[in-house]
Design an enzyme around this catalytic site. Structure first.
Site, PDB file in Angstrom:
ATOM      1  N   ILE A  41       1.140  -1.193   0.014  1.00  0.00           N
ATOM      2  CA  ILE A  41       0.123   0.064   0.011  1.00  0.00           C
ATOM      3  C   ILE A  41       0.968   1.274  -0.058  1.00  0.00           C
ATOM      4  O   ILE A  41       1.867   1.366   1.096  1.00  0.00           O
ATOM      5  CB  ILE A  41      -0.961   0.064   1.255  1.00  0.00           C
ATOM      6  CG1 ILE A  41      -1.535  -1.363   1.566  1.00  0.00           C
ATOM      7  CG2 ILE A  41      -1.817   1.230   1.022  1.00  0.00           C
ATOM      8  CD1 ILE A  41      -2.172  -1.510   2.764  1.00  0.00           C
ATOM      9  N   ILE A  42       0.783   1.788  -0.969  1.00  0.00           N
ATOM     10  CA  ILE A  42       1.630   3.256  -1.159  1.00  0.00           C
ATOM     11  C   ILE A  42       0.830   4.600  -0.878  1.00  0.00           C
ATOM     12  O   ILE A  42      -0.113   4.598  -1.759  1.00  0.00           O
ATOM     13  CB  ILE A  42       2.282   3.506  -2.530  1.00  0.00           C
ATOM     14  CG1 ILE A  42       3.176   1.874  -2.741  1.00  0.00           C
ATOM     15  CG2 ILE A  42       3.281   4.445  -2.704  1.00  0.00           C
ATOM     16  CD1 ILE A  42       4.037   1.911  -3.972  1.00  0.00           C
ATOM     17  N   GLY A  59      -2.340  10.940  -2.815  1.00  0.00           N
ATOM     18  CA  GLY A  59      -2.772  12.190  -2.033  1.00  0.00           C
ATOM     19  C   GLY A  59      -4.052  12.312  -1.495  1.00  0.00           C
ATOM     20  O   GLY A  59      -4.616  13.456  -1.361  1.00  0.00           O
ATOM     21  N   THR A  60      -4.711  11.303  -1.526  1.00  0.00           N
ATOM     22  CA  THR A  60      -6.228  11.071  -0.605  1.00  0.00           C
ATOM     23  C   THR A  60      -6.095  10.077   0.627  1.00  0.00           C
ATOM     24  O   THR A  60      -5.060   9.680   0.838  1.00  0.00           O
ATOM     25  CB  THR A  60      -7.283  10.529  -1.761  1.00  0.00           C
ATOM     26  OG1 THR A  60      -6.921   9.126  -2.014  1.00  0.00           O
ATOM     27  CG2 THR A  60      -7.121  11.107  -3.089  1.00  0.00           C
ATOM     28  N   HIS A  72      -7.264   7.559   1.358  1.00  0.00           N
ATOM     29  CA  HIS A  72      -7.405   6.263   0.775  1.00  0.00           C
ATOM     30  C   HIS A  72      -6.414   5.264   1.693  1.00  0.00           C
ATOM     31  O   HIS A  72      -6.580   4.208   2.021  1.00  0.00           O
ATOM     32  CB  HIS A  72      -7.571   5.960  -0.541  1.00  0.00           C
ATOM     33  CG  HIS A  72      -7.590   4.474  -1.157  1.00  0.00           C
ATOM     34  ND1 HIS A  72      -9.174   3.952  -1.089  1.00  0.00           N
ATOM     35  CD2 HIS A  72      -7.078   3.601  -1.537  1.00  0.00           C
ATOM     36  CE1 HIS A  72      -8.848   2.614  -1.705  1.00  0.00           C
ATOM     37  NE2 HIS A  72      -7.350   2.556  -1.974  1.00  0.00           N
ATOM     38  N   ARG A  81      12.643  -2.975   0.661  1.00  0.00           N
ATOM     39  CA  ARG A  81      12.078  -4.240   1.939  1.00  0.00           C
ATOM     40  C   ARG A  81      11.404  -5.427   1.090  1.00  0.00           C
ATOM     41  O   ARG A  81      11.249  -6.491   1.872  1.00  0.00           O
ATOM     42  CB  ARG A  81      10.803  -3.255   2.587  1.00  0.00           C
ATOM     43  CG  ARG A  81      11.403  -2.315   3.587  1.00  0.00           C
ATOM     44  CD  ARG A  81      10.240  -1.689   3.877  1.00  0.00           C
ATOM     45  NE  ARG A  81      10.801  -0.584   5.046  1.00  0.00           N
ATOM     46  CZ  ARG A  81      11.585   0.479   4.678  1.00  0.00           C
ATOM     47  NH1 ARG A  81      11.736   0.803   3.281  1.00  0.00           N
ATOM     48  NH2 ARG A  81      11.740   1.162   5.781  1.00  0.00           N
TER      49      ARG A  81
END
Length: 156
Positions: free
Chosen positions: A81-82, A85-86, A88, A127
């Site tokens: 999960i990156i 801008g929201t 989310h 990672r």
């Protein structure tokens, strides 16, 4: 680096374990690195391994629970999960983390947590256990799942 102080040199006998890898399909290069590390670790321990792709990290808890309810000894949950801008990112990260914790507690079986929550792609590449990576979170999650499953089994 977050991996400092991690256990090293553990030899795990997982030959009596059935372990499922459940993984999200976002960010393929990072995910493939995580998968390779988990596979390598589980195979070296002699575990019976199945793999279950899901659309993304949000779906990891429900599928992991179904896998565990159908008899697997442990699940290795892998996702990427990156931050964008929201909000989310926060919603999905929180849902995946809490959901996988709840699955482990409900089923009484371990979930190796290999969900990377990242500010940018480079953190994931660092990672993912790829050539040049500083850490292998797929390997770590697989080892944790097996070690916990063996610990639970030893309780009788």
């Amino acid at each position: 680096m977050a991996g400092e102080g991690a256990p090293t040199g553990q030899s795990i006998d997982g030959s009596d374990l059935t372990v499922a890898i459940c993984y999200g399909q976002w960010h393929d290069e990072i995910t493939q690195g995580l998968l390779a590390g988990a596979r390598r670790t589980l195979e070296a321990a002699g575990a019976t391994v199945t793999e279950h792709p899901v659309p993304g990290s949000f779906e990891l808890p429900v599928v992991s629970q179904a896998i565990l309810e159908r008899g697997a000894d442990a699940v290795v949950a892998l996702g990427v999960i990156i931050r964008g801008g929201t909000p989310h990112f926060e919603y999905v990260s929180s849902a995946a983390t809490q959901g996988l914790t709840d699955v482990a507690l409900r089923t009484g079986k371990p979930v190796g947590f290999g969900v990377l929550t990242l500010d940018d792609e480079q953190q994931g590449l660092d990672r993912a256990g790829l050539p040049g990576s500083k850490e292998d979170k797929g390997e770590e999650a697989a080892a944790a799942a097996m070690t916990a499953a063996l610990a639970i089994r030893s309780l009788g």
